[in-house]
Every structure is written in C-alpha cells, then in structure tokens.
Design an enzyme around this catalytic site. Sequence first.
Site, PDB file in Angstrom:
ATOM      1  N   LYS A  94       7.254   0.601  -8.199  1.00 57.99           N
ATOM      2  CA  LYS A  94       7.179   0.473  -9.557  1.00 57.99           C
ATOM      3  C   LYS A  94       7.707   1.698 -10.110  1.00 57.99           C
ATOM      4  O   LYS A  94       7.365   2.280 -11.078  1.00 57.99           O
ATOM      5  CB  LYS A  94       5.847   0.164 -10.208  1.00 57.99           C
ATOM      6  CG  LYS A  94       5.515  -1.171  -9.588  1.00 57.99           C
ATOM      7  CD  LYS A  94       4.209  -1.803 -10.379  1.00 57.99           C
ATOM      8  CE  LYS A  94       3.647  -3.176  -9.919  1.00 57.99           C
ATOM      9  NZ  LYS A  94       2.877  -2.819  -8.469  1.00 57.99           N
TER      10      LYS A  94
HETATM   11  N1  5IU Z   1       1.064  -6.624  -8.398  1.00 59.54           N
HETATM   12  C1  5IU Z   1       0.018  -7.616  -9.052  1.00 59.54           C
HETATM   13  N2  5IU Z   1       0.712  -7.918 -10.569  1.00 59.54           N
HETATM   14  C2  5IU Z   1       1.768  -7.578 -10.863  1.00 59.54           C
HETATM   15  C3  5IU Z   1       2.516  -6.789 -10.178  1.00 59.54           C
HETATM   16  C4  5IU Z   1       2.148  -6.403  -8.873  1.00 59.54           C
HETATM   17  O1  5IU Z   1      -0.936  -7.860  -8.768  1.00 59.54           O
HETATM   18  O2  5IU Z   1       2.097  -8.120 -11.981  1.00 59.54           O
HETATM   19  I1  5IU Z   1       4.382  -6.435 -10.933  1.00 59.54           I
HETATM   20  C5  5IU Z   1       0.560  -6.071  -7.119  1.00 59.54           C
HETATM   21  C6  5IU Z   1      -0.706  -5.286  -7.142  1.00 59.54           C
HETATM   22  C7  5IU Z   1      -1.258  -5.429  -5.663  1.00 59.54           C
HETATM   23  C8  5IU Z   1      -0.703  -7.050  -5.559  1.00 59.54           C
HETATM   24  O3  5IU Z   1      -0.498  -4.803  -4.894  1.00 59.54           O
HETATM   25  O4  5IU Z   1       0.205  -7.061  -6.187  1.00 59.54           O
HETATM   26  C9  5IU Z   1      -1.847  -8.140  -5.703  1.00 59.54           C
HETATM   27  O5  5IU Z   1      -2.883  -7.874  -4.740  1.00 59.54           O
HETATM   28  P1  5IU Z   1      -4.229  -8.917  -4.982  1.00 59.54           P
HETATM   29  O6  5IU Z   1      -3.634 -10.194  -4.496  1.00 59.54           O
HETATM   30  O7  5IU Z   1      -5.203  -8.019  -3.994  1.00 59.54           O
HETATM   31  O8  5IU Z   1      -4.870  -8.839  -6.286  1.00 59.54           O
END
Ligand code: 5IU
Length: 261
Positions: A94
Amino acid sequence: MERVILPYEKRIDFATNLVARQLFNIMATKKTNLCLSADLTMTTGILDLLEKVGEHICMVKTHIDIIDDFRDDFVVRLKQLADRFNFLILEDRKYADIGHTVSLQYSKGLYKIGEWADCVTVHSLPGEGILKALNGSMNCITKGVFLLAEMSSEGNLITQQYKQETVSMASKYANIITGFVCQNKDTFQNPGLIQLTPGVQLECSKDDFGQIYKTPEKVVVENGADVIVVGRGITAAKNPEVQAVAYKDALWKCYIKRISG
Ligand code: 5IU
C-alpha cells in the site's frame, strides 16, 4: 462485452500488463480464484501453510513488514514455492508517498520488494507521480500494480469521485496496472484488468476493528470480484488446508455461476 461475464481465459488478450495475463492464465488453468492473505508473523508459519495450500491458490498476498524473523532466504523459498505450485506473489505494501520515496521503498531497504514480488498494492492518494515512479522502477512489464479504488473497512474515506479519478489515473499507465483493489463491479469496465476483493468469509461478519466480511456469493456473483482475498478465514481455521479447499470450491462455483449468466 461486460467484463464480469467473460471467462478468465477470454480476458487474457485484453490485458496490457503481463502480470494480469499470467494471473488470468493461472486462474483458468488451476481453476482457482483464491488469493491467500498469509498474514502470519513467522516465516516457517507462512512457508508451511503454503506447502499445504499452494496448489489451491492463484496468488499469495504478503505483508513482509509484519514478519518477526525475516531473512533474505525467506523470499528465495517463497519464490520456489510460487514456481512449484504456479501462484503469484502480491506484496500488500500500500505505497502512499511521493513518487521518489516510493521508488526507493520499492527497490531498496531490508525487503527489496521489487526483486521478488510479482505485484504490489498502491494508493492513488499522492497523485500520478506514484505510478510514474513505479513505472520507472519496474522498468519492464513483468511486474504489476493493484491500485486501491475502494476499501473493505467501515468508515473509510474513499469517495465516489476519488474512486473514479483513481480509475482514470490508471489508464495512463496501462502497462503496469494489473487491476484494482475494490468492492464493486461498477468500479471499472476494462476486461483486461482484474478486480481484487478483500473482506471475504463464508459468513457475513465483522472483526473488532471495522473489517467487513461479505460472502463469496455476494462478492463474486453480485459485486464482480475476480480474485478473492481470504486471510483469517483460512489462517485462523483449525485445519487451514481443508478450509482453503472449502473457499476455493465456493469461490469457483460462484465464478462459474456468474459467467454462466
Ligand atoms: N485488505 C483488506 N481490505 C482492504 C484492503 C486490504 O482487508 O480494503 I485495500 C487486506 C488486509 C488483510 C487482508 O491483509 O486484506 C484481509 O485479511 P482478513 O481476511 O484476515 O480480514
């Protein structure tokens, strides 16, 4: 033709970025649109998990800066697993700084992300310079960018206008744009770009910090997700391998339903 009803293999020729082509190809060949978010903090945990689930995923998403015992040989082993099981590596960095700083963050420092990640996530917030800099650093089309157009978290500050301007910013850098991280199918139309959607579990829910989970049916059939990011739904399961297969099957079934109309 509408992007969401074209099968992955038919979208390969629309892709202007090589990573997008590779990803469409992997999904079509392995019949999986599951991206594992391997948010674990020890290298052995990540590598062991990938040994078990590598055959079921099209991509692994990493946060290299949460690893407690990072060493250079971790990325060597990660790459070996990616080659063996034919999946790509997305570093969810990011990036969000001025172009010059981002080009240093991409290629220098402890992690040297540009050397091993097939693609990275990038914010459009700083303006076009961030893509210009990455275009220069990537210096070829074998790397890719997922640009953030929407987020899954509650109360995030992204507006409709921000989202639209993000998508138009990307059009100038078609050779490095793999796709968008977003939640809705109306975000973009180009069938050569990939919709990466996080915030997915088998049941609708939330975590304690505003993460909103939607179901495979919702994100794939209704909202147009092409590659689906699942983290704790798999990593926190009693048996992550069994759960990865459950996600893979559920997500693929939804994709087939979507393209069958
Ligand atoms: N992630 C999110 N939402 C977003 C973005 C990135 O959840 O909008 I841009 C990332 C954060 C984490 C993963 O690394 O995706 C989701 O993990 P979980 O399925 O454990 O929530």
